[in-house]
Design a protein around this motif. Structure first.
Motif, short mmCIF file in Angstrom:
data_model
loop_
_atom_site.label_atom_id
_atom_site.label_comp_id
_atom_site.label_asym_id
_atom_site.label_seq_id
_atom_site.Cartn_x
_atom_site.Cartn_y
_atom_site.Cartn_z
N GLY A 127 0.83 -1.19 0.00
CA GLY A 127 0.00 0.00 0.00
C GLY A 127 0.87 1.25 0.00
N GLU A 200 -9.78 -2.35 1.29
CA GLU A 200 -9.70 -0.90 1.37
C GLU A 200 -11.09 -0.33 1.65
OE1 GLU A 200 -6.61 1.10 -1.40
OE2 GLU A 200 -7.41 -0.59 -2.55
N PHE A 205 -6.67 0.36 5.30
CA PHE A 205 -6.06 -0.46 4.24
C PHE A 205 -5.48 -1.70 4.90
CE2 PHE A 205 -2.23 -2.02 2.16
CZ PHE A 205 -2.66 -2.21 0.86
#
Length: 337
Positions: A127, A200, A205
């Motif tokens: 991420g 998400e 996340f």
């Protein structure tokens, strides 16, 4: 002729940021350049320079991407061609530009199918946890798994339950290496696989991923008996208000060797108006070598505009058993277009 076409493309990208031609691609890019001082202890034997100044182009890039509707079953064609450009000296391994993420594919109600050369699901599973991505504090210095694979084919599901995406990729080895040491090159369809499940939603996340037989090497525990790794990664990030928090844990081991290491990365950032203060710590421990690698990074970004910033940072990378240490201080600027 090729140089002239490249010059025209670069000129068009700079003159018209985010240019989207009618029924054509979007031209985009990024220039990230920094002036850095790196000090190594103990100093190298030859040349005997314990510190040096460098102007670095940090994964600066130029690309085109787009999509268009097809006349079959609601399908859409997708494509991307992204190249790294070296704005400091125009050279990277003897090349002016080098390939980054390039693919073609199809998108529809079934999900997304693409093929080419691009970041593996495990690399994408980080991420935005890496607060020092592409500069001296990048997490690639302390852990494996940061791979952009060639000949990769990937399927991604549509977003499930409005938050989950499953990514599954495989890489045929094309008869180029003997992964398992049996005297014959691998030539199967799925010699290497990389899968991830990503969640998400709003400020959250999360991702978990696994690579099997991925061409890579360990940072602290490389034995030299295997050219492929099995890697399992888990990452989680939160962005409540102006605060950003991230945590990554990874286990990596040689597929056919004894090397094995565990890694952890923790990061945090806080925004105050135009200023973003950030900190990151990472550690990797080797099982066979008992080597411990640590990296501590501190920095600050100052936002000039939506797509432009200047920054300053410092990072220290240390190998405990090898008794080596590298310290980098840098200032730089990043402009996206």
């Amino acid at each position: 002729m090729k140089k002239n076409l490249l010059a025209i493309a670069v000129g068009a990208a700079v003159a018209m940021p985010g240019l989207a031609l009618a029924d054509g691609p979007t031209v985009y890019g990024k220039v990230n350049i920094s002036l850095e001082n790196a000090k190594v202890d103990p100093e190298p034997a030859a040349p005997k320079n314990e510190d040096k100044w460098e102007l670095n182009s940090n994964a600066s890039r130029l690309g085109v991407k787009g999509d268009f509707d097809l006349d079959v079953a609601g399908l859409k064609a997708i494509y991307q061609a992204e190249f790294e450009i070296n704005v400091d000296d125009g050279d990277k391994g003897g090349q002016t530009i080098t390939q980054r993420n390039i693919y073609g594919g199809l998108e529809g109600g079934f999900g997304t199918l693409k093929a080419g050369k691009f970041d593996t699901p495990t690399k994408k599973a980080q991420g935005k946890i890496d607060q020092f991505n592409d500069i001296g504090g990048d997490i690639k210095n302390i852990l494996a798994g940061e791979n952009r694979a060639s000949n990769i084919i990937q399927y991604s599901t549509p977003k499930l339950a409005d938050m989950l995406t499953l990514n599954a990729a495989f890489i045929p080895n094309e008869d180029s290496d003997d992964f398992d040491g049996d005297g014959e090159n691998e030539n199967g369809l799925t010699d290497t696989i990389s899968v991830s499940l990503v969640a998400e939603k709003d400020m959250f996340f999360g991702a978990i991923s696994h690579d099997a037989d991925m061409e890579d090497e360990l940072v602290s525990d490389e034995t030299g008996t295997s050219v492929t790794l099995d890697i399992t990664r888990a990452a989680v990030g939160f962005k409540p208000g102006n605060l950003e928090l991230g945590l990554l844990y990874q286990m990596a081991e040689e597929t056919e060797g004894d090397g094995e290491e565990d890694s952890v990365v923790a990061s945090a950032a806080f925004k105050i108006d135009r200023v973003k203060l950030k900190a990151q710590y990472g550690m990797t421990e080797g099982d066979v070598s008992e080597e411990e690698v640590t990296q501590l990074s501190l920095g600050a970004d100052y936002k000039l505009a939506k797509a432009s910033k200047v920054y300053a940072y410092g990072t220290q990378l240390e190998f405990d058993v090898a008794d080596t240490e590298e310290t980098i201080f840098g200032i730089g600027m990043e402009h996206k277009f």
